[in-house]
Motif scaffolding. Structure first.
Motif, mmCIF file in Angstrom:
data_model
loop_
_atom_site.group_PDB
_atom_site.id
_atom_site.type_symbol
_atom_site.label_atom_id
_atom_site.label_comp_id
_atom_site.label_asym_id
_atom_site.label_seq_id
_atom_site.Cartn_x
_atom_site.Cartn_y
_atom_site.Cartn_z
ATOM 1 N N VAL A 84 0.267 -2.244 -16.949
ATOM 2 C CA VAL A 84 1.262 -1.791 -15.977
ATOM 3 C C VAL A 84 2.020 -3.028 -15.505
ATOM 4 O O VAL A 84 1.487 -3.846 -14.762
ATOM 5 C CB VAL A 84 0.603 -1.077 -14.776
ATOM 6 N N GLU A 85 3.274 -3.172 -15.955
ATOM 7 C CA GLU A 85 4.048 -4.370 -15.639
ATOM 8 C C GLU A 85 4.843 -4.269 -14.354
ATOM 9 O O GLU A 85 5.090 -5.271 -13.693
ATOM 10 C CB GLU A 85 4.961 -4.720 -16.805
ATOM 11 N N SER A 86 5.271 -3.062 -14.012
ATOM 12 C CA SER A 86 5.962 -2.874 -12.735
ATOM 13 C C SER A 86 5.807 -1.434 -12.291
ATOM 14 O O SER A 86 5.426 -0.558 -13.071
ATOM 15 C CB SER A 86 7.444 -3.267 -12.826
ATOM 16 N N ILE A 87 6.103 -1.233 -11.015
ATOM 17 C CA ILE A 87 5.997 0.098 -10.421
ATOM 18 C C ILE A 87 7.270 0.348 -9.625
ATOM 19 O O ILE A 87 7.699 -0.495 -8.836
ATOM 20 C CB ILE A 87 4.763 0.203 -9.511
ATOM 21 N N TRP A 88 7.868 1.501 -9.841
ATOM 22 C CA TRP A 88 9.067 1.908 -9.122
ATOM 23 C C TRP A 88 8.686 3.047 -8.194
ATOM 24 O O TRP A 88 7.973 3.972 -8.601
ATOM 25 C CB TRP A 88 10.129 2.350 -10.127
ATOM 26 N N ASN A 139 -6.476 3.247 -2.532
ATOM 27 C CA ASN A 139 -7.308 2.073 -2.232
ATOM 28 C C ASN A 139 -7.718 1.279 -3.466
ATOM 29 O O ASN A 139 -8.704 0.552 -3.441
ATOM 30 C CB ASN A 139 -8.542 2.467 -1.416
ATOM 31 N N LYS A 140 -6.976 1.415 -4.563
ATOM 32 C CA LYS A 140 -7.241 0.648 -5.787
ATOM 33 C C LYS A 140 -5.966 -0.092 -6.166
ATOM 34 O O LYS A 140 -4.877 0.483 -6.153
ATOM 35 C CB LYS A 140 -7.634 1.577 -6.944
ATOM 36 N N GLN A 141 -6.102 -1.363 -6.545
ATOM 37 C CA GLN A 141 -4.970 -2.174 -6.978
ATOM 38 C C GLN A 141 -4.614 -1.740 -8.396
ATOM 39 O O GLN A 141 -5.456 -1.770 -9.286
ATOM 40 C CB GLN A 141 -5.363 -3.653 -6.934
ATOM 41 N N VAL A 142 -3.371 -1.300 -8.613
ATOM 42 C CA VAL A 142 -3.006 -0.742 -9.912
ATOM 43 C C VAL A 142 -1.927 -1.521 -10.661
ATOM 44 O O VAL A 142 -1.665 -1.228 -11.821
ATOM 45 C CB VAL A 142 -2.579 0.742 -9.786
ATOM 46 N N LEU A 143 -1.323 -2.502 -10.041
ATOM 47 C CA LEU A 143 -0.278 -3.276 -10.710
ATOM 48 C C LEU A 143 -0.923 -4.344 -11.581
ATOM 49 O O LEU A 143 -1.732 -5.138 -11.122
ATOM 50 C CB LEU A 143 0.641 -3.908 -9.672
ATOM 51 N N GLY A 144 -0.618 -4.318 -12.873
ATOM 52 C CA GLY A 144 -1.186 -5.284 -13.810
ATOM 53 C C GLY A 144 -2.447 -4.806 -14.505
ATOM 54 O O GLY A 144 -2.962 -5.497 -15.377
ATOM 55 N N ILE A 145 -2.932 -3.614 -14.174
ATOM 56 C CA ILE A 145 -4.130 -3.093 -14.837
ATOM 57 C C ILE A 145 -3.738 -2.373 -16.128
ATOM 58 O O ILE A 145 -2.565 -2.144 -16.399
ATOM 59 C CB ILE A 145 -4.951 -2.155 -13.914
ATOM 60 N N SER A 146 -4.721 -1.993 -16.914
ATOM 61 C CA SER A 146 -4.449 -1.294 -18.171
ATOM 62 C C SER A 146 -4.133 0.180 -17.911
ATOM 63 O O SER A 146 -4.511 0.743 -16.878
ATOM 64 C CB SER A 146 -5.651 -1.401 -19.107
ATOM 65 N N TYR A 147 -3.480 0.786 -18.879
ATOM 66 C CA TYR A 147 -3.177 2.207 -18.811
ATOM 67 C C TYR A 147 -4.468 3.022 -18.693
ATOM 68 O O TYR A 147 -4.532 3.988 -17.932
ATOM 69 C CB TYR A 147 -2.378 2.626 -20.043
ATOM 70 N N TYR A 175 0.847 -1.194 0.000
ATOM 71 C CA TYR A 175 0.000 0.000 0.000
ATOM 72 C C TYR A 175 0.880 1.241 0.000
ATOM 73 O O TYR A 175 1.855 1.329 0.763
ATOM 74 C CB TYR A 175 -0.910 0.006 1.230
ATOM 75 N N TYR A 176 0.512 2.207 -0.828
ATOM 76 C CA TYR A 176 1.279 3.442 -0.930
ATOM 77 C C TYR A 176 1.182 4.259 0.350
ATOM 78 O O TYR A 176 0.128 4.362 0.973
ATOM 79 C CB TYR A 176 0.784 4.286 -2.112
ATOM 80 N N SER A 177 2.304 4.845 0.733
ATOM 81 C CA SER A 177 2.378 5.758 1.868
ATOM 82 C C SER A 177 3.187 6.975 1.445
ATOM 83 O O SER A 177 4.322 6.832 0.988
ATOM 84 C CB SER A 177 3.068 5.080 3.060
#
Length: 149
Positions: A132-136, A78-86, A4-6
Motif C-alpha cells: 500500500v503506497e498511498s491512501i486517498w 487501530n491498525k497502521q495500514v500505510l506501507g503494509i502488504s495487500y 487516524y481514520y474518522s
C-alpha cells in the motif's frame, strides 16, 4: 506523522475543520502550494516530505486528502495500514467486515463506498505481497457547511 481514520471527519486531526487556514494549522508542518490544474477546483497543499496532500474546493474547504508512505502513518481500526502488504490489509478489513472493491484501473482497492482508496500499483503483479503506497480519503462535508459555506 500519525493519522487516524474518522468516519465524521475523514481524519481525526480535522475534527470539525474544513477551512484551508485551519487545516494548515492542524497539520502544523511546512507546506507548499501546488498550482491549480485542469483536474483541481483549487490549488493543493503539500505538507512535509509529501507525506500528506490536501485538496480544496473553490471556497477553500477541504475535500480530499492523500497520505503517502514516506513520513505518514495511517491507522484504520487501530491498525497502521500505510506501507503494509495487500494480504495484511485484506486481513484487517475482513476482520472488521469491510467489503473490498478492486478499482477499475487495477491499481488498488476501495472501501466504504469509495471514501477510502488504497493505491497499490503492483497489485496485479505481486498480488498479496504488493505494498500500500498511498491512501486517498474523501473528506465528508460538515453539516453546518452544507448551506452556509
Amino acid at each position: 506523522m500519525n493519522f487516524y481514520y474518522s468516519h465524521n471527519d475523514g481524519l481525526t486531526i480535522f475534527n470539525s475543520i474544513r477551512d484551508r487556514k485551519d487545516v494548515r494549522k492542524a497539520v502544523g508542518i511546512n507546506y507548499r502550494v501546488l498550482p491549480k490544474t485542469e483536474y483541481n477546483q483549487n490549488s493543493v497543499d503539500s505538507f512535509g516530505k509529501l507525506s500528506i496532500k490536501c485538496w480544496y474546493d473553490k471556497k477553500n474547504r477541504l475535500t480530499e486528502v492523500e497520505l503517502h508512505d514516506l513520513d505518514a502513518m495511517f491507522y484504520l481500526f487501530n491498525k497502521q495500514v500505510l506501507g503494509i502488504s495487500y494480504k495484511e490489509l485484506t486481513a484487517i478489513l475482513n476482520e472488521n467486515n469491510i467489503c473490498v472493491v478492486k478499482d477499475e484501473e487495477g491499481l488498488g482497492v476501495n472501501i466504504l463506498k469509495d471514501t477510502i482508496r488504497f493505491y497499490i500499483p503492483e497489485i496485479e503483479e505481486e498480488r498479496d505481497f504488493a505494498k500500500v503506497e498511498s491512501i486517498w480519503l474523501k473528506i465528508p462535508k460538515l453539516l453546518d457547511c452544507e448551506n452556509n459555506c
